[in-house]
Design an enzyme around this catalytic site. Structure first.
Site, PDB file in Angstrom:
ATOM      1  N   HIS A  37       0.838  -1.211   0.000  1.00 28.54           N
ATOM      2  CA  HIS A  37       0.000   0.000   0.000  1.00 28.54           C
ATOM      3  C   HIS A  37       0.870   1.256   0.000  1.00 28.54           C
ATOM      4  CE1 HIS A  37      -2.787   2.912   2.242  1.00 28.54           C
ATOM      5  NE2 HIS A  37      -3.293   2.768   1.037  1.00 28.54           N
ATOM      6  N   HIS A  62      -8.367   8.224  -3.516  1.00 25.54           N
ATOM      7  CA  HIS A  62      -8.501   6.825  -3.931  1.00 25.54           C
ATOM      8  C   HIS A  62      -9.565   6.640  -5.006  1.00 25.54           C
ATOM      9  CE1 HIS A  62      -6.298   6.230  -0.179  1.00 25.54           C
ATOM     10  NE2 HIS A  62      -6.013   5.006  -0.578  1.00 25.54           N
ATOM     11  N   ARG A 136      -1.347  22.387  -0.253  1.00 24.12           N
ATOM     12  CA  ARG A 136      -1.127  20.953  -0.227  1.00 24.12           C
ATOM     13  C   ARG A 136      -1.604  20.444   1.153  1.00 24.12           C
ATOM     14  NH1 ARG A 136      -1.683  15.848  -0.183  1.00 24.12           N
ATOM     15  NH2 ARG A 136      -0.054  14.564  -1.134  1.00 24.12           N
ATOM     16  N   CYS A 182       6.807  22.236  -2.392  1.00 25.77           N
ATOM     17  CA  CYS A 182       6.463  20.836  -2.162  1.00 25.77           C
ATOM     18  C   CYS A 182       7.546  19.939  -2.767  1.00 25.77           C
ATOM     19  CB  CYS A 182       5.118  20.512  -2.800  1.00 25.77           C
ATOM     20  SG  CYS A 182       4.609  18.822  -2.476  1.00 25.77           S
ATOM     21  N   TYR A 317       8.046  11.033   1.258  1.00 29.37           N
ATOM     22  CA  TYR A 317       9.000  12.147   1.174  1.00 29.37           C
ATOM     23  C   TYR A 317      10.444  11.691   1.373  1.00 29.37           C
ATOM     24  CZ  TYR A 317       4.877  15.022   0.986  1.00 29.37           C
ATOM     25  OH  TYR A 317       3.677  15.569   0.590  1.00 29.37           O
TER      26      TYR A 317
HETATM   27  N1  MTE Z   1       0.913  20.398   7.733  1.00 24.99           N
HETATM   28  C1  MTE Z   1      -0.198  19.750   8.114  1.00 24.99           C
HETATM   29  N2  MTE Z   1      -0.597  19.858   9.387  1.00 24.99           N
HETATM   30  N3  MTE Z   1      -0.910  18.986   7.251  1.00 24.99           N
HETATM   31  C2  MTE Z   1      -0.514  18.845   5.925  1.00 24.99           C
HETATM   32  O1  MTE Z   1      -1.187  18.153   5.158  1.00 24.99           O
HETATM   33  N4  MTE Z   1       1.183  19.412   4.228  1.00 24.99           N
HETATM   34  C3  MTE Z   1       2.616  19.661   4.080  1.00 24.99           C
HETATM   35  C4  MTE Z   1       3.009  20.945   4.784  1.00 24.99           C
HETATM   36  N5  MTE Z   1       2.450  21.005   6.103  1.00 24.99           N
HETATM   37  C5  MTE Z   1       0.674  19.506   5.505  1.00 24.99           C
HETATM   38  C6  MTE Z   1       1.348  20.308   6.456  1.00 24.99           C
HETATM   39  C7  MTE Z   1       3.097  19.705   2.718  1.00 24.99           C
HETATM   40  S1  MTE Z   1       3.456  18.222   1.968  1.00 24.99           S
HETATM   41  C8  MTE Z   1       3.394  20.883   2.095  1.00 24.99           C
HETATM   42  S2  MTE Z   1       4.068  20.899   0.562  1.00 24.99           S
HETATM   43  C9  MTE Z   1       3.122  22.168   2.745  1.00 24.99           C
HETATM   44  O2  MTE Z   1       2.518  22.021   4.026  1.00 24.99           O
HETATM   45  C10 MTE Z   1       2.177  23.001   1.892  1.00 24.99           C
HETATM   46  O3  MTE Z   1       1.942  24.232   2.489  1.00 24.99           O
HETATM   47  P1  MTE Z   1       0.828  25.200   1.895  1.00 24.99           P
HETATM   48  O4  MTE Z   1      -0.439  24.400   1.725  1.00 24.99           O
HETATM   49  O5  MTE Z   1       0.691  26.317   2.858  1.00 24.99           O
HETATM   50  O6  MTE Z   1       1.335  25.672   0.562  1.00 24.99           O
HETATM   51 MO    MO Z   2       4.355  18.583  -0.132  1.00 25.59          MO
END
Ligand code: MTE
Ligand code: MO
Length: 465
Positions: A37, A62, A136, A182, A317
């Site tokens: 998964h 999904h 994101r 990202c 990541y």
């Molecule tokens: N923080 C929380 N709590 N939840 C999330 O889903 N996404 C991360 C990060 N921080 C995320 C998070 C990811 S993968 C990215 S690329 C950035 O936040 C995106 O920040 P933005 O949405 O402010 O551009």
């Molecule tokens: Mo991200």
């Protein structure tokens, strides 16, 4: 096909007994699939012996025909119509109260919400307006009232202090300018090499903003943290998955405690309180580090010997060899991405655009950025596949210090073109202050998760005759 009762399905909740789940009326034996998964075995195991419908409401990405047919290939039977109905009636949409977003954002996923601005809009301004800043999210956006907001400070899981918003704001106020990018930015280009898994980002999963808040090092100092005893600072968000686990990530303690690393608990973006999508009321900004560690809706900071155990730190990541496949990948063997490599993108014109020639030249604009505080020292652009490189003019953050260049640089260049040619291919590459340069193509940096997509940006445009 055989009909099962919910009780029978419920008995199959372990590797030994087999792992079954239901979706709608279907019953599926996913025993063999669990370890493959992409979201990690622990996430899918939360549904073992039960219905996956509520999980797929949260992880609505999904809902693709590809994933549905993969699921159907594991079907072993049905539950009764009544049982399927009673499963359904327990459902509510966790995304029902999401904030309103600007129409200019191109949506790559609705639930969770993921969207980016068009490339040409992105390079219109040095600071990205909040409504155009990519979003994101991995989970539904949590709704937090300022008066209820608390930030827990813990050491190895034991809470030492809890700060409310007022107390947090008493720390010295700091403002930095930093890009957030990202790890999957420009993935759509890498996906042309070979199939991979991830959101199909174009070049817009990046933005540049000012971030105002308090320094993480001030808070950790106040907590009496001894840098020699611990290794990582873990963050948790207020956004929770169906089992109540928060989004989480961590950074090395050296970064967190270095006053020159400028790690900020931000409560303002471009001078305004954070918006709901970008982490209201408080998020972490770790300048120069992959977006995933910039935890939004910050609920807890934990000082630890260990990295965050979250799926996003341990099972996502991370980078891999181009030859690593989903069958032989071992996430334990790759370090979590932290500082990002040098990257650039052409934003205006865009691939397949038709452009006008002025005085024998066409104008090309884009952005460039590198992680770790490394400044962009040059952007080279060619329209003859590298025979001739033209150096672009840079728009920079003039306030940034040596080794602490967190902002992106915008660039523009006028390329001389041959009027007789109908089509031009344009390539761009950036060089950072460590003389790191982008790789020439994606094939040798391909990885199954489509991360660190920093090869030369190459586009083709038509010339207006
Ligand atoms: N923080 C929380 N709590 N939840 C999330 O889903 N996404 C991360 C990060 N921080 C995320 C998070 C990811 S993968 C990215 S690329 C950035 O936040 C995106 O920040 P933005 O949405 O402010 O551009
Ligand atoms: Mo991200």
């Amino acid at each position: 096909m055989k009909t099962y009762t919910l009780e029978e399905v419920g008995k199959h909740d372990s590797k030994e007994k087999g792992i079954w789940v239901t979706f709608g009326q279907g019953v599926y034996d996913i025993t063999e699939f669990v370890d493959k998964h992409p979201g990690g075995p622990s996430k899918i195991m939360m549904a073992a012996g039960g219905s996956i419908d509520p999980f797929w409401m949260i992880f609505a990405n999904h809902n693709t025909s590809e994933i549905h047919s993969l699921l159907e290939s594991m079907r072993i039977g049905n539950i009764s119509e009544e049982d399927a109905k009673s499963n359904k009636s327990d459902l509510y949409d966790p995304y029902a109260n999401e904030p309103v977003r600007h129409k200019a954002l191109k949506i790559n996923g609705n639930k969770p919400f993921c969207a980016e601005p068009s490339p040409s809009l992105l390079v219109e301004s040095f600071l990205t307006p909040v409504p155009f800043f990519y979003v994101r999210n991995h989970l539904p956006v949590p709704e937090i009232e300022l008066k209820d907001y608390t930030l827990e400070l813990a050491i190895e899981g034991t809470t030492k202090k809890t700060l409310d918003f007022k107390t947090l704001k008493k720390y010295e106020k700091r403002t930095i300018t930093a890009a957030v990018m990202c790890g999957g930015n420009r993935r759509s280009e890498m996906s042309k090499v070979k199939q991979l898994k991830g959101i199909n980002w174009n070049v817009g999963a990046v933005g540049n903003a000012t971030w105002t808040g308090v320094r993480l090092c001030d808070i950790l100092k106040d907590l009496g943290v001894n840098e020699d005893v611990f290794n990582h600072i873990q963050f948790e968000g207020h956004d929770l998955d169906p089992s109540g686990m928060p989004y989480g990530a961590s950074i090395p303690i050296s970064k967190a405690m270095d006053p020159r690393a400028d790690v900020i608990l931000a409560y303002e973006m471009n001078g305004e309180p954070l918006s709901q999508d970008h982490g209201f009321p408080v998020r972490v900004i770790v300048p120069g580090v992959v977006g995933a560690r910039n935890v939004k809706w910050l609920s807890k900071i934990n000082v630890s010997k260990e990295e965050s155990q979250s799926q996003w730190q341990q099972g996502d990541y991370k980078g891999f060899s181009p030859s690593t496949t989903w069958d032989n990948v071992d996430f334990n063997k790759s370090p979590a991405i932290q500082e990002m490599p040098v990257v650039s993108a052409i934003c205006d014109p865009q691939n397949t655009d038709t452009v006008e020639i002025k005085n024998g030249k066409i104008q090309v604009k884009g952005y460039a950025w590198s992680g770790g505080g490394r400044k962009i020292i040059r952007v080279d652009v060619t329209n003859d596949k590298g025979k001739t490189w033209h150096t672009a003019d840079l728009t920079e953050d003039l306030q940034a210090n040596e080794g602490r260049y967190w902002s992106w640089s915008l660039w523009n260049v006028e390329l001389p073109v041959d009027k007789k040619s109908r089509e031009v291919e344009i390539w761009a590459k950036a060089v950072d202050s460590s003389y790191n340069v982008q790789p020439e193509n994606f094939s040798n940096i391909y990885n199954i998760r489509g991360l660190l997509c920093n090869a030369y940006h190459k586009i083709k445009v038509q010339l207006k005759q």
